[in-house]
Design a protein around this motif. Structure first.
Motif, PDB file in Angstrom:
ATOM      1  N   LEU A 100       0.828  -1.199   0.000  1.00  0.00           N
ATOM      2  CA  LEU A 100       0.000   0.000   0.000  1.00  0.00           C
ATOM      3  C   LEU A 100       0.865   1.253   0.000  1.00  0.00           C
ATOM      4  N   ARG A 101       1.921   1.235   0.807  1.00  0.00           N
ATOM      5  CA  ARG A 101       2.815   2.396   0.861  1.00  0.00           C
ATOM      6  C   ARG A 101       3.497   2.608  -0.488  1.00  0.00           C
ATOM      7  N   ARG A 102       3.879   1.502  -1.153  1.00  0.00           N
ATOM      8  CA  ARG A 102       4.488   1.612  -2.481  1.00  0.00           C
ATOM      9  C   ARG A 102       3.521   2.254  -3.464  1.00  0.00           C
ATOM     10  N   GLU A 150       4.091   5.721  -5.478  1.00  0.00           N
ATOM     11  CA  GLU A 150       4.037   5.765  -6.934  1.00  0.00           C
ATOM     12  C   GLU A 150       3.032   6.810  -7.403  1.00  0.00           C
ATOM     13  N   SER A 151       1.884   6.890  -6.706  1.00  0.00           N
ATOM     14  CA  SER A 151       0.886   7.885  -7.055  1.00  0.00           C
ATOM     15  C   SER A 151       1.418   9.296  -6.836  1.00  0.00           C
ATOM     16  N   ALA A 152       2.126   9.488  -5.717  1.00  0.00           N
ATOM     17  CA  ALA A 152       2.692  10.812  -5.433  1.00  0.00           C
ATOM     18  C   ALA A 152       3.745  11.191  -6.475  1.00  0.00           C
ATOM     19  N   GLU A 166      -3.771  18.895 -15.565  1.00  0.00           N
ATOM     20  CA  GLU A 166      -3.570  17.932 -14.497  1.00  0.00           C
ATOM     21  C   GLU A 166      -4.874  17.367 -13.950  1.00  0.00           C
ATOM     22  N   ASP A 167      -5.999  18.083 -14.171  1.00  0.00           N
ATOM     23  CA  ASP A 167      -7.300  17.562 -13.765  1.00  0.00           C
ATOM     24  C   ASP A 167      -8.004  16.838 -14.903  1.00  0.00           C
ATOM     25  N   ILE A 168      -7.786  17.292 -16.147  1.00  0.00           N
ATOM     26  CA  ILE A 168      -8.430  16.657 -17.300  1.00  0.00           C
ATOM     27  C   ILE A 168      -7.808  15.291 -17.596  1.00  0.00           C
ATOM     28  N   GLY A 169      -6.462  15.217 -17.563  1.00  0.00           N
ATOM     29  CA  GLY A 169      -5.770  13.991 -17.954  1.00  0.00           C
ATOM     30  C   GLY A 169      -6.232  12.736 -17.229  1.00  0.00           C
ATOM     31  N   PRO A 170      -6.296  12.737 -15.882  1.00  0.00           N
ATOM     32  CA  PRO A 170      -6.708  11.526 -15.171  1.00  0.00           C
ATOM     33  C   PRO A 170      -8.156  11.128 -15.417  1.00  0.00           C
ATOM     34  N   VAL A 171      -8.978  12.050 -15.959  1.00  0.00           N
ATOM     35  CA  VAL A 171     -10.380  11.733 -16.233  1.00  0.00           C
ATOM     36  C   VAL A 171     -10.548  11.196 -17.647  1.00  0.00           C
TER      37      VAL A 171
END
Length: 273
Positions: free
Chosen positions: A84-86, A90-92, A144-149
């Motif tokens: 979970l920490r990994r 990775e997300s950060a 940065e908000d459009i891309g993940p959607v």
């Protein structure tokens, strides 16, 4: 035995931190003088201190560290915590990488302010086109908000089309509207040209209306770095006495595996100011 100061120096931590560990029960002194209250630590406690520091450096909370060093966590549970920490790290890292791309794009835009060529912008009409689409909401219109959607939307759209036996007949077309809930949120439409009957269902097939006048410009590269191109288009619209009538559509002309080789046309609906 070590005094608290000596133990702190050997363990590369502060005396204040050792007192905090004592107060929370994470690392108590081996001996406390009943008269002076001085704390003393044994050399053997350095191993526990080193493990505490290592686990803290991995980002675990003090409660998690306590459970691990006191062996209240099984090996399988510890593996799960580390996985979970990994994933969190990775997300950060991915978020930081996206922010870095935006910083670099904005720097390029600032450095080129007033020097962008205008002859790449073309005014043209855009005919109606039939598309299949899925829609979702993004927090804002920033990349940065459009891309993940929009990325997952396209993945799901192509899965739906494949299940329905529908083959795209033209490029992907992303377009945007202000979301009904307001507060800067954006309705994101991930669409692709098709030749199929109109329908509403898991996905929607509709006729995208024509644009009588669109100021168009070609962006080459990842859409994460589209800001300078979009700003060049906005400056051209203003400098040439046009008025923007909505968010630009994005026509995916070429989408190879390497995002830096993408070719995307921005089509901003305009009218004479």
């Amino acid at each position: 035995m070590f005094t608290i100061g000596d133990f702190a120096r050997h363990g590369r931590v502060s005396v204040r931190m050792l007192r905090h560990y004592d107060a929370t029960g994470l690392l108590r002194p081996a001996h406390v003088d009943p008269v002076s209250g001085y704390r003393y630590y044994s050399a053997a406690q350095l191993a526990r201190l080193n493990r505490i520091i290592a686990l803290k450096d991995l980002g675990f909370t003090l409660q998690q560290v306590r459970d691990i060093v006191d062996e209240k966590v099984s090996a399988e549970e510890l593996r799960g915590m580390l996985r979970l920490r990994r994933a969190e790290l990775e997300s950060a890292m991915a978020a930081a990488g996206a922010r870095l791309i935006q910083v670099e794009a904005r720097l390029r835009a600032i450095e080129s302010e007033g020097h962008m060529p205008t002859n790449d912008v073309v005014i043209k009409s855009v005919p109606s086109v039939r598309v299949a689409e899925l829609t979702a909401t993004a927090a804002s219109f920033s990349p940065e908000d459009i891309g993940p959607v929009i990325g997952p939307l396209y993945d799901e759209l192509f899965r739906c089309l494949d299940s329905a036996g529908i083959t795209p007949t033209g490029p992907g077309i992303a377009y945007y509207e202000d979301a009904p809930e307001g507060e800067g949120r954006i309705s994101v439409h991930a669409a692709v040209q098709v030749s199929a009957p109109l329908q509403d269902g898991t996905f929607r097939i509709l006729d995208l209306p024509p644009l009588d006048q669109a100021a168009t410009i070609v962006h080459r590269g990842s859409m994460d770095a589209v800001v300078p191109t979009a700003q060049a288009l906005a400056r051209w619209i203003d400098a040439n006495a046009y008025q923007s009538m909505g968010y630009p559509r994005e026509i995916n002309l070429e989408c190879p595996d390497d995002r830096e080789d993408w070719v995307t046309e921005l089509q901003a609906p305009v009218t004479r100011a």
